[in-house]
Design a protein around this motif. Structure first.
Motif, PDB file in Angstrom:
ATOM      1  N   ASN A  71      10.146  -3.193 -13.161  1.00 18.07           N
ATOM      2  CA  ASN A  71       9.415  -2.271 -12.277  1.00 18.07           C
ATOM      3  C   ASN A  71       8.017  -2.793 -11.963  1.00 18.07           C
ATOM      4  O   ASN A  71       7.533  -2.670 -10.831  1.00 18.07           O
ATOM      5  CB  ASN A  71       9.318  -0.891 -12.923  1.00 18.07           C
ATOM      6  CG  ASN A  71      10.645  -0.147 -12.918  1.00 18.07           C
ATOM      7  OD1 ASN A  71      11.538  -0.445 -12.123  1.00 18.07           O
ATOM      8  ND2 ASN A  71      10.782   0.818 -13.811  1.00 18.07           N
ATOM      9  N   ALA A  75       6.615  -3.768  -8.254  1.00 17.16           N
ATOM     10  CA  ALA A  75       5.376  -3.158  -7.751  1.00 17.16           C
ATOM     11  C   ALA A  75       4.369  -4.226  -7.347  1.00 17.16           C
ATOM     12  O   ALA A  75       3.698  -4.115  -6.310  1.00 17.16           O
ATOM     13  CB  ALA A  75       4.776  -2.240  -8.816  1.00 17.16           C
ATOM     14  N   SER A  79       3.140  -4.934  -3.530  1.00 17.60           N
ATOM     15  CA  SER A  79       1.720  -4.865  -3.212  1.00 17.60           C
ATOM     16  C   SER A  79       1.269  -6.105  -2.456  1.00 17.60           C
ATOM     17  O   SER A  79       0.516  -6.027  -1.477  1.00 17.60           O
ATOM     18  CB  SER A  79       0.910  -4.711  -4.499  1.00 17.60           C
ATOM     19  OG  SER A  79      -0.473  -4.739  -4.235  1.00 17.60           O
ATOM     20  N   PHE A 230      10.574  -2.644  -0.821  1.00 19.36           N
ATOM     21  CA  PHE A 230      10.690  -1.910  -2.085  1.00 19.36           C
ATOM     22  C   PHE A 230      12.114  -1.444  -2.365  1.00 19.36           C
ATOM     23  O   PHE A 230      12.652  -1.724  -3.447  1.00 19.36           O
ATOM     24  CB  PHE A 230       9.725  -0.722  -2.093  1.00 19.36           C
ATOM     25  CG  PHE A 230       9.720   0.039  -3.391  1.00 19.36           C
ATOM     26  CD1 PHE A 230       9.045  -0.443  -4.498  1.00 19.36           C
ATOM     27  CD2 PHE A 230      10.404   1.240  -3.511  1.00 19.36           C
ATOM     28  CE1 PHE A 230       9.041   0.249  -5.707  1.00 19.36           C
ATOM     29  CE2 PHE A 230      10.415   1.947  -4.703  1.00 19.36           C
ATOM     30  CZ  PHE A 230       9.731   1.445  -5.804  1.00 19.36           C
TER      31      PHE A 230
END
Length: 264
Positions: A71, A75, A79, A230
């Motif tokens: 995870n 992330a 980003s 994502f």
């Protein structure tokens, strides 16, 4: 044009984009360096060294830790791709792309980065054993299957599962070269590449990404990225997490061993 030609050409086009993206600075992830950095907050030095030498599963790292690391990696890459691309900012980075559109190669580069990280934390072997500029056929085939899973191509999931079973059953530390390049997995790879060559470039990039980034160094649309990158990363994570290869302490049993001719 024959059906075969129709499949080959889109597949070839997709492979061209993938190969160009794999050559971009920063796209290839060092398996050992990534695992060491990703696990240092959660594991003992002994566990980390075992994970690098063997796999995180063999090191007995709990699934809770694996999930947290995965995870965090998703992330982080989301980003990066949402903001100003680090890859586009490297001078000369796109000089090696040739005829592949910069925005397309850039986006694919981020997909390859997160795919590698997820593969390594979920106990897959090193994808880029050869440090040369060109990627070998087996690695290219495996990356095509991973990207296929990310884009929801159903047959890609089956291909990834078959390869995972081969690696797990033979306690292998490398990809099954023969199966991925001319054996039982290769036809699946060709179909996935053909599908991606037709749908991905026409739908995703023609309708958004290519227009959103008209020049090198432009900022990705946050909404577009969160709507594609994502969820695609999470789709691959979910599939890899479901495979036997990632179970803590996994070891192949005698009845799991398959014909070596299929994987060597």
């Amino acid at each position: 044009m024959t059906d075969t030609q129709e499949i080959e050409k889109p597949g070839s086009n997709f492979s061209q984009v993938l190969d160009a993206a794999a050559k971009l600075p920063g796209v290839r992830i060092s398996r050992a360096a990534y695992l060491r950095t990703a696990l240092k907050r959660h594991c003992t030095e002994e566990q980390i060294e075992r994970a690098i030498a063997d796999t995180p599963a063999a090191a007995g790292i709990p699934l809770k830790v694996i999930t947290e690391v995965a995870n965090t990696s998703i992330a982080y890459e989301t980003s990066k791709v949402t903001g100003l691309s680090a890859l586009a900012g490297i001078p000369g980075g796109f000089a090696m792309i040739g005829t592949v559109p910069a925005d397309l190669a850039q986006y694919m580069g981020h997909l390859l980065r997160v795919a590698q990280k997820l593969a390594y934390i979920y106990s897959w072997p090193d994808l880029f054993v050869d440090a040369g500029e060109e990627i070998d056929e087996a690695t290219e085939s495996m990356l095509i299957l991973f990207i296929g899973v990310m884009f929801g191509v159903q047959i890609a999931q089956g291909g990834v599962a078959k390869v995972a079973n081969m690696i797990a059953a033979n306690v292998a530390k490398k990809l099954p070269q023969k199966a991925l390049t001319k054996g039982i997995i290769y036809p699946i790879v060709k179909k996935v590449a053909g599908h991606l060559g037709k749908s991905m470039t026409k739908q995703l990039f023609a309708n958004g990404v290519a227009k959103a980034i008209p020049y090198i160094g432009a900022v990705f649309s946050g909404g577009l990225t969160l709507g594609t990158f994502f969820p695609m990363s999470k789709r691959l994570q979910k599939h890899l997490a479901s495979l036997e290869l990632t179970k803590p302490g996994h070891r192949a049993e005698e009845d799991e061993i398959i014909d070596a001719e299929l994987v060597n």
